[in-house]
Enzyme design. Structure first.
Site, PDB file in Angstrom:
ATOM      1  N   PHE A  83      50.958  -6.725  59.488  1.00 35.84           N
ATOM      2  CA  PHE A  83      50.853  -6.572  60.946  1.00 35.84           C
ATOM      3  C   PHE A  83      51.078  -7.899  61.660  1.00 35.84           C
ATOM      4  O   PHE A  83      51.653  -7.945  62.741  1.00 35.84           O
ATOM      5  CB  PHE A  83      49.453  -6.109  61.393  1.00 35.84           C
ATOM      6  CG  PHE A  83      48.939  -4.856  60.776  1.00 35.84           C
ATOM      7  CD1 PHE A  83      49.786  -3.956  60.144  1.00 35.84           C
ATOM      8  CD2 PHE A  83      47.586  -4.553  60.848  1.00 35.84           C
ATOM      9  CE1 PHE A  83      49.286  -2.787  59.586  1.00 35.84           C
ATOM     10  CE2 PHE A  83      47.080  -3.396  60.300  1.00 35.84           C
ATOM     11  CZ  PHE A  83      47.923  -2.519  59.663  1.00 35.84           C
TER      12      PHE A  83
ATOM     13  N   ASN B 293      43.859 -11.011  63.437  1.00 36.97           N
ATOM     14  CA  ASN B 293      44.398 -10.042  62.477  1.00 36.97           C
ATOM     15  C   ASN B 293      44.094 -10.399  61.022  1.00 36.97           C
ATOM     16  O   ASN B 293      44.029  -9.515  60.171  1.00 36.97           O
ATOM     17  CB  ASN B 293      45.922  -9.960  62.708  1.00 36.97           C
ATOM     18  CG  ASN B 293      46.650  -9.313  61.568  1.00 36.97           C
ATOM     19  OD1 ASN B 293      46.627  -8.107  61.406  1.00 36.97           O
ATOM     20  ND2 ASN B 293      47.308 -10.139  60.731  1.00 36.97           N
TER      21      ASN B 293
ATOM     22  N   TYR C  82      33.997  -3.228  52.922  1.00 35.97           N
ATOM     23  CA  TYR C  82      35.166  -3.366  53.809  1.00 35.97           C
ATOM     24  C   TYR C  82      34.910  -2.621  55.124  1.00 35.97           C
ATOM     25  O   TYR C  82      35.075  -3.176  56.208  1.00 35.97           O
ATOM     26  CB  TYR C  82      36.429  -2.825  53.126  1.00 35.97           C
ATOM     27  CG  TYR C  82      37.641  -2.883  54.045  1.00 35.97           C
ATOM     28  CD1 TYR C  82      38.201  -4.098  54.406  1.00 35.97           C
ATOM     29  CD2 TYR C  82      38.188  -1.715  54.572  1.00 35.97           C
ATOM     30  CE1 TYR C  82      39.285  -4.159  55.270  1.00 35.97           C
ATOM     31  CE2 TYR C  82      39.280  -1.758  55.434  1.00 35.97           C
ATOM     32  CZ  TYR C  82      39.821  -2.992  55.782  1.00 35.97           C
ATOM     33  OH  TYR C  82      40.888  -3.044  56.646  1.00 35.97           O
TER      34      TYR C  82
ATOM     35  N   PHE D 229      48.492  -5.061  52.071  1.00 38.18           N
ATOM     36  CA  PHE D 229      47.061  -4.740  52.071  1.00 38.18           C
ATOM     37  C   PHE D 229      46.575  -4.192  50.719  1.00 38.18           C
ATOM     38  O   PHE D 229      45.592  -4.687  50.153  1.00 38.18           O
ATOM     39  CB  PHE D 229      46.789  -3.730  53.200  1.00 38.18           C
ATOM     40  CG  PHE D 229      45.374  -3.250  53.298  1.00 38.18           C
ATOM     41  CD1 PHE D 229      44.414  -4.006  53.946  1.00 38.18           C
ATOM     42  CD2 PHE D 229      44.993  -2.028  52.749  1.00 38.18           C
ATOM     43  CE1 PHE D 229      43.100  -3.549  54.051  1.00 38.18           C
ATOM     44  CE2 PHE D 229      43.689  -1.568  52.848  1.00 38.18           C
ATOM     45  CZ  PHE D 229      42.736  -2.331  53.498  1.00 38.18           C
TER      46      PHE D 229
HETATM   47  P1  NDP Z   1      48.499  -8.062  54.613  1.00 40.07           P
HETATM   48  O1  NDP Z   1      47.827  -8.340  53.304  1.00 40.07           O
HETATM   49  O2  NDP Z   1      49.938  -7.729  54.601  1.00 40.07           O
HETATM   50  O3  NDP Z   1      48.252  -9.298  55.603  1.00 40.07           O
HETATM   51  C1  NDP Z   1      47.005  -9.938  55.681  1.00 40.07           C
HETATM   52  C2  NDP Z   1      47.180 -11.276  56.367  1.00 40.07           C
HETATM   53  O4  NDP Z   1      45.893 -11.902  56.475  1.00 40.07           O
HETATM   54  C3  NDP Z   1      48.082 -12.217  55.609  1.00 40.07           C
HETATM   55  O5  NDP Z   1      48.943 -12.854  56.512  1.00 40.07           O
HETATM   56  C4  NDP Z   1      47.127 -13.219  54.990  1.00 40.07           C
HETATM   57  O6  NDP Z   1      47.763 -14.492  54.923  1.00 40.07           O
HETATM   58  C5  NDP Z   1      46.022 -13.243  56.034  1.00 40.07           C
HETATM   59  N1  NDP Z   1      44.757 -13.748  55.514  1.00 40.07           N
HETATM   60  C6  NDP Z   1      43.987 -13.192  54.544  1.00 40.07           C
HETATM   61  N2  NDP Z   1      42.932 -13.998  54.286  1.00 40.07           N
HETATM   62  C7  NDP Z   1      43.062 -15.081  55.108  1.00 40.07           C
HETATM   63  C8  NDP Z   1      42.304 -16.256  55.314  1.00 40.07           C
HETATM   64  N3  NDP Z   1      41.193 -16.509  54.616  1.00 40.07           N
HETATM   65  N4  NDP Z   1      42.732 -17.148  56.238  1.00 40.07           N
HETATM   66  C9  NDP Z   1      43.846 -16.917  56.940  1.00 40.07           C
HETATM   67  N5  NDP Z   1      44.614 -15.827  56.805  1.00 40.07           N
HETATM   68  C10 NDP Z   1      44.221 -14.925  55.889  1.00 40.07           C
HETATM   69  O7  NDP Z   1      47.654  -6.879  55.267  1.00 40.07           O
HETATM   70  P2  NDP Z   1      47.750  -6.158  56.695  1.00 40.07           P
HETATM   71  O8  NDP Z   1      48.809  -6.716  57.546  1.00 40.07           O
HETATM   72  O9  NDP Z   1      47.735  -4.715  56.433  1.00 40.07           O
HETATM   73  O10 NDP Z   1      46.316  -6.553  57.263  1.00 40.07           O
HETATM   74  C11 NDP Z   1      46.121  -7.188  58.497  1.00 40.07           C
HETATM   75  C12 NDP Z   1      44.795  -6.736  59.063  1.00 40.07           C
HETATM   76  O11 NDP Z   1      44.856  -5.336  59.281  1.00 40.07           O
HETATM   77  C13 NDP Z   1      43.578  -6.967  58.163  1.00 40.07           C
HETATM   78  O12 NDP Z   1      42.502  -7.379  58.968  1.00 40.07           O
HETATM   79  C14 NDP Z   1      43.315  -5.585  57.564  1.00 40.07           C
HETATM   80  O13 NDP Z   1      41.965  -5.416  57.215  1.00 40.07           O
HETATM   81  C15 NDP Z   1      43.703  -4.717  58.732  1.00 40.07           C
HETATM   82  N6  NDP Z   1      44.034  -3.326  58.443  1.00 40.07           N
HETATM   83  C16 NDP Z   1      45.010  -2.984  57.539  1.00 40.07           C
HETATM   84  C17 NDP Z   1      45.320  -1.645  57.324  1.00 40.07           C
HETATM   85  C18 NDP Z   1      46.340  -1.205  56.340  1.00 40.07           C
HETATM   86  O14 NDP Z   1      46.300  -0.039  55.909  1.00 40.07           O
HETATM   87  N7  NDP Z   1      47.296  -2.031  55.964  1.00 40.07           N
HETATM   88  C19 NDP Z   1      44.668  -0.608  58.104  1.00 40.07           C
HETATM   89  C20 NDP Z   1      43.672  -1.077  59.026  1.00 40.07           C
HETATM   90  C21 NDP Z   1      43.396  -2.382  59.189  1.00 40.07           C
HETATM   91  P3  NDP Z   1      47.611 -15.555  53.760  1.00 40.07           P
HETATM   92  O15 NDP Z   1      47.355 -14.820  52.484  1.00 40.07           O
HETATM   93  O16 NDP Z   1      48.928 -16.287  53.786  1.00 40.07           O
HETATM   94  O17 NDP Z   1      46.471 -16.415  54.206  1.00 40.07           O
HETATM   95  C1  8X3 Z   2      42.427   0.168  55.881  1.00 42.52           C
HETATM   96  C2  8X3 Z   2      42.632   1.556  56.383  1.00 42.52           C
HETATM   97  O1  8X3 Z   2      42.760   4.007  55.747  1.00 42.52           O
HETATM   98  O2  8X3 Z   2      43.573   2.360  54.126  1.00 42.52           O
HETATM   99  O3  8X3 Z   2      41.846  -0.580  56.886  1.00 42.52           O
HETATM  100  O4  8X3 Z   2      41.206   2.524  54.561  1.00 42.52           O
HETATM  101  S1  8X3 Z   2      42.531   2.674  55.138  1.00 42.52           S
END
Ligand code: NDP
Ligand code: 8X3
Length: 252
Positions: free
Chosen positions: A14, A85, A151, A188
Site C-alpha cells: 500500500f 502505513n 495482530y 503482507f
Molecule cells: P507489505 O508487507 O507489502 O508492506 C509493509 C510495509 O511496512 C513495508 O514497506 C515495510 O518496509 C514497512 N515496515 C514494516 N515494519 C517496519 C518498521 N519497523 N519500520 C518501518 N517500516 C516498516 O504489506 P502491506 O502493504 O499490505 O501493509 C501495509 C499496512 O497495511 C500494514 O499496516 C498492514 O498491517 C496493513 N494491512 C494490510 C492488509 C493486507 O491484506 N495486505 C489488510 C489490512 C491492513 P520495510 O520492510 O522496508 O521496513
Molecule cells: C489484514 C486483513 O483480512 O488478511 O489486515 O486479516 S486480513
C-alpha cells in the site's frame, strides 16, 4: 505543487502504491521504510524524482523517528498528510502457541511505531493549522478470526487511537481517517508466514483480493474530499471476503 505527504512503509504494498498515487498528482512525497534500496528504486521510478525524499527509518525506534522528522530538508518539512502505513502481521498460530517475540514486534511496529511517527509529525501540523493523518488499520480491528489474536489487537488500537486523535484535534483543522482494508495481495502474507511464498499465495488462491493500487486510491480519495469533510473510518473488503457466522463447538 499540491503539498507534501509522508508515507511510512513506502518500500512495498500500500505504501509504495500510495506514494505513486500522490506523486502522480504532483505531490511531494517523503517515503520512509527500513529497506533503503527499495526506496531508491521507487524514487527513480517516479516521474519527478526530485519531488521525492527518502528516509531510511525503523518506526520502532522513537529517537530515530523524532530525529528523522526534525532533520527533513526545509522543502519537505511541512507535512500536509501523514500516511501511517508501516506495519505487519507475524504468524497465525493460536494464542496458546503464538511466538511472544512476534506479538512484541507487532505491538512495537503497529502500535508504538504509529504513535512515535504521529507524535513527531503532529506539532508541525498544529503549528501550521492544517493537516491530515491517515492511519492504516484493518478489518482485523473489528472482526476476529483464528490466529488474528495480537495482530487484530494492534489494529483495534489504531481504530480507537484514530478516534481519540479526532477528539484531541477538534478545532485545529486537522483531519484523521482510519482506512481498514481486508485481504490485499502485497508482501503482507509473505511477511506473516516468514518468507514462505507458497503458503502466502494460498491465502489468495481462487479469489480476487484487493490490490495495493485499490487501497492507494482510497487513501488518496479520503484526502481529496472537501476540506470541511472528515472520513472517520473506511472499511473495505474484496467482494469475495465477508464475515463468518458464529462458530459453535459441540461435544458430539
Ligand atoms: P507489505 O508487507 O507489502 O508492506 C509493509 C510495509 O511496512 C513495508 O514497506 C515495510 O518496509 C514497512 N515496515 C514494516 N515494519 C517496519 C518498521 N519497523 N519500520 C518501518 N517500516 C516498516 O504489506 P502491506 O502493504 O499490505 O501493509 C501495509 C499496512 O497495511 C500494514 O499496516 C498492514 O498491517 C496493513 N494491512 C494490510 C492488509 C493486507 O491484506 N495486505 C489488510 C489490512 C491492513 P520495510 O520492510 O522496508 O521496513
Ligand atoms: C489484514 C486483513 O483480512 O488478511 O489486515 O486479516 S486480513
Amino acid at each position: 505543487m499540491a503539498g507534501t505527504v509522508l508515507v511510512t512503509g513506502a518500500s512495498s504494498g500500500f505504501g509504495a502504491a500510495a506514494a505513486e498515487r500522490f506523486a502522480r498528482e504532483g505531490w511531494q512525497v517523503v517515503i520512509a521504510a527500513r529497506r533503503q534500496e527499495r526506496l531508491d528504486e521507487l524514487k527513480q521510478s517516479m516521474p519527478q524524482p526530485d519531488h521525492i525524499h527518502s528516509v531510511t527509518l525503523d518506526v520502532r525506534d522513537n529517537e530515530a523517528v523524532a530525529s528523522a522528522i526534525s532533520r527533513l530538508p526545509d522543502s519537505f518539512a511541512g507535512i500536509d498528510i501523514l500516511v501511517n502505513n508501516a506495519g505487519l502481521a507475524l504468524g497465525m498460530e493460536g494464542a496458546d502457541e503464538a511466538v511472544m517475540t512476534d506479538w512484541e514486534t507487532m505491538v512495537d511496529t503497529n502500535i508504538k511505531g504509529l504513535m512515535y511517527v504521529t507524535r513527531a509529525v503532529l506539532p508541525g501540523m498544529v503549528e501550521r493549522g492544517s493537516g491530515h493523518v491517515v492511519n492504516i488499520g484493518s478489518v482485523a480491528a473489528s472482526w476476529p478470526y483464528p490466529g488474528g489474536n495480537a495482530y487484530g489487537g494492534t489494529k483495534a488500537f489504531v481504530q480507537q487511537f484514530s478516534r481519540n486523535l479526532r477528539t484531541d484535534l477538534l478545532g485545529k483543522n486537522i483531519r484523521v481517517t482510519n482506512v481498514e482494508p481486508g485481504m490485499c495481495e502485497t508482501e503482507f502474507s509473505v511477511v506473516r508466514f516468514k518468507g514462505d511464498e507458497g503458503k502466502a499465495s494460498q491465502v489468495y488462491n481462487g479469489m480476487q483480493p484487493l490490490s495495493g493500487a485499490d487501497v492507494a486510491e482510497l487513501i488518496y480519495w479520503v484526502t481529496q474530499v472537501p476540506a470541511h469533510v472528515n472520513i472517520n473510518q473506511l472499511e473495505v473488503m474484496p467482494v469475495n471476503q465477508t464475515w463468518s457466522p458464529f462458530a459453535v463447538h459441540r461435544d458430539s
